[in-house]
Design a protein around this motif. Structure first.
Motif, mmCIF file in Angstrom:
data_model
loop_
_atom_site.group_PDB
_atom_site.id
_atom_site.type_symbol
_atom_site.label_atom_id
_atom_site.label_comp_id
_atom_site.label_asym_id
_atom_site.label_seq_id
_atom_site.Cartn_x
_atom_site.Cartn_y
_atom_site.Cartn_z
ATOM 1 N N ASN A 202 57.306 37.704 22.828
ATOM 2 C CA ASN A 202 57.425 37.708 21.376
ATOM 3 C C ASN A 202 58.636 38.539 20.938
ATOM 4 O O ASN A 202 58.660 39.091 19.855
ATOM 5 C CB ASN A 202 56.140 38.236 20.747
ATOM 6 C CG ASN A 202 55.984 37.807 19.310
ATOM 7 O OD1 ASN A 202 56.481 36.778 18.903
ATOM 8 N ND2 ASN A 202 55.299 38.615 18.535
ATOM 9 N N ASN B 127 61.969 25.847 19.132
ATOM 10 C CA ASN B 127 60.659 25.241 19.371
ATOM 11 C C ASN B 127 59.637 25.900 18.474
ATOM 12 O O ASN B 127 59.867 26.973 17.937
ATOM 13 C CB ASN B 127 60.275 25.364 20.854
ATOM 14 C CG ASN B 127 60.019 26.795 21.261
ATOM 15 O OD1 ASN B 127 58.960 27.329 20.957
ATOM 16 N ND2 ASN B 127 60.976 27.437 21.918
ATOM 17 N N ALA C 116 56.485 26.455 19.608
ATOM 18 C CA ALA C 116 55.413 26.929 20.485
ATOM 19 C C ALA C 116 55.195 28.434 20.308
ATOM 20 O O ALA C 116 56.112 29.173 19.954
ATOM 21 C CB ALA C 116 55.751 26.616 21.937
ATOM 22 N N ILE C 117 54.000 28.870 20.578
ATOM 23 C CA ILE C 117 53.677 30.294 20.571
ATOM 24 C C ILE C 117 54.511 30.972 21.652
ATOM 25 O O ILE C 117 54.609 30.453 22.770
ATOM 26 C CB ILE C 117 52.175 30.502 20.854
ATOM 27 C CG1 ILE C 117 51.335 29.869 19.750
ATOM 28 C CG2 ILE C 117 51.840 31.975 21.030
ATOM 29 C CD1 ILE C 117 49.863 29.785 20.086
ATOM 30 N N THR D 197 54.564 30.534 25.805
ATOM 31 C CA THR D 197 54.066 29.219 26.205
ATOM 32 C C THR D 197 55.081 28.528 27.115
ATOM 33 O O THR D 197 56.284 28.547 26.839
ATOM 34 C CB THR D 197 53.816 28.332 24.971
ATOM 35 O OG1 THR D 197 52.900 29.004 24.107
ATOM 36 C CG2 THR D 197 53.254 26.986 25.365
ATOM 37 N N ILE D 198 54.600 27.913 28.181
ATOM 38 C CA ILE D 198 55.477 27.147 29.063
ATOM 39 C C ILE D 198 55.838 25.847 28.354
ATOM 40 O O ILE D 198 54.966 25.061 27.990
ATOM 41 C CB ILE D 198 54.798 26.859 30.416
ATOM 42 C CG1 ILE D 198 54.543 28.168 31.159
ATOM 43 C CG2 ILE D 198 55.653 25.912 31.253
ATOM 44 C CD1 ILE D 198 53.781 28.012 32.458
ATOM 45 N N ILE D 199 57.135 25.652 28.168
ATOM 46 C CA ILE D 199 57.642 24.460 27.489
ATOM 47 C C ILE D 199 57.959 23.367 28.495
ATOM 48 O O ILE D 199 57.757 22.187 28.237
ATOM 49 C CB ILE D 199 58.913 24.803 26.682
ATOM 50 C CG1 ILE D 199 58.595 25.843 25.629
ATOM 51 C CG2 ILE D 199 59.521 23.562 26.066
ATOM 52 C CD1 ILE D 199 59.823 26.398 24.944
ATOM 53 N N VAL E 15 60.215 29.040 29.087
ATOM 54 C CA VAL E 15 59.147 29.721 28.350
ATOM 55 C C VAL E 15 59.626 30.020 26.935
ATOM 56 O O VAL E 15 60.746 30.504 26.738
ATOM 57 C CB VAL E 15 58.756 31.040 29.064
ATOM 58 C CG1 VAL E 15 57.667 31.769 28.300
ATOM 59 C CG2 VAL E 15 58.319 30.765 30.486
ATOM 60 N N SER E 16 58.774 29.749 25.952
ATOM 61 C CA SER E 16 59.142 29.998 24.560
ATOM 62 C C SER E 16 59.207 31.499 24.290
ATOM 63 O O SER E 16 58.463 32.291 24.864
ATOM 64 C CB SER E 16 58.143 29.331 23.616
ATOM 65 O OG SER E 16 56.866 29.903 23.772
ATOM 66 N N GLY F 55 52.320 24.030 28.491
ATOM 67 C CA GLY F 55 51.297 24.429 27.508
ATOM 68 C C GLY F 55 50.542 25.682 27.917
ATOM 69 O O GLY F 55 49.927 26.326 27.061
ATOM 70 N N ASP F 56 50.608 26.052 29.217
ATOM 71 C CA ASP F 56 49.979 27.305 29.643
ATOM 72 C C ASP F 56 50.712 28.479 29.010
ATOM 73 O O ASP F 56 51.916 28.412 28.742
ATOM 74 C CB ASP F 56 50.028 27.455 31.171
ATOM 75 C CG ASP F 56 49.037 26.542 31.882
ATOM 76 O OD1 ASP F 56 48.191 25.933 31.218
ATOM 77 O OD2 ASP F 56 49.146 26.429 33.127
ATOM 78 N N ILE F 57 49.999 29.545 28.774
ATOM 79 C CA ILE F 57 50.598 30.741 28.159
ATOM 80 C C ILE F 57 50.674 31.846 29.204
ATOM 81 O O ILE F 57 49.675 32.156 29.860
ATOM 82 C CB ILE F 57 49.793 31.202 26.934
ATOM 83 C CG1 ILE F 57 49.829 30.107 25.862
ATOM 84 C CG2 ILE F 57 50.373 32.497 26.375
ATOM 85 C CD1 ILE F 57 49.032 30.409 24.624
#
Length: 131
Positions: free
Chosen positions: A36, A77, A79-80, A83-85, A94-95, A128-130
């Motif tokens: 983050n 993106n 995505a949170i 998150t794996i993009i 990764v986002s 989609g995995d975090i």
């Protein structure tokens, strides 16, 4: 400059004693990666803390040290962060707060360095995995 060094025209001088400051020792807590954050900050943390203590994140209660990352340009993106993009041969995308970072080489706790792609296969990661 390089020319001055090559031509032997540089004049050395003593560094002034005032306004000297020392960097404090990095603590392991400062090496934790938070996806983050800004992509550039994450990348620089990985590069700057490479030798000690090593930038890392926790995944499934294990420390995953980041050895090599790359910046991605213009990657926006929704995505949170974390998150794996995408999972590709050259790494795991990764986002982050402002885009994405490519994880190229990792060192899982208790294991040797390996390509992030190989680690993702061993951990059965998917888009989609975090982390």
């Amino acid at each position: 400059t390089i020319k001055g060094l090559y031509n032997n025209t540089l004049t050395p001088y003593k560094q002034p004693d005032e306004d000297i400051c020392y960097a404090k020792k990095c603590k392991k807590e400062e090496a934790i990666i938070d996806f983050n954050e800004l992509t550039w900050n994450i990348h620089n943390k990985v590069r700057g803390l490479f030798y000690y203590p090593g930038a890392y994140f926790i995944f499934k209660s294990k420390k995953i040290k980041l050895i090599k990352t790359s910046l991605t340009r213009g990657m926006l993106n929704s995505a949170i962060p974390g998150t794996i993009i995408s999972i590709m041969k050259n790494g795991i995308l990764v986002s982050t707060l402002d885009g994405a970072i490519l994880l190229e080489t990792v060192k899982p706790e208790g294991k040797s360095e390996m390509a992030a792609f190989d680690w993702s296969n061993g951990m059965h990661l998917k888009v989609g995995d975090i982390l």
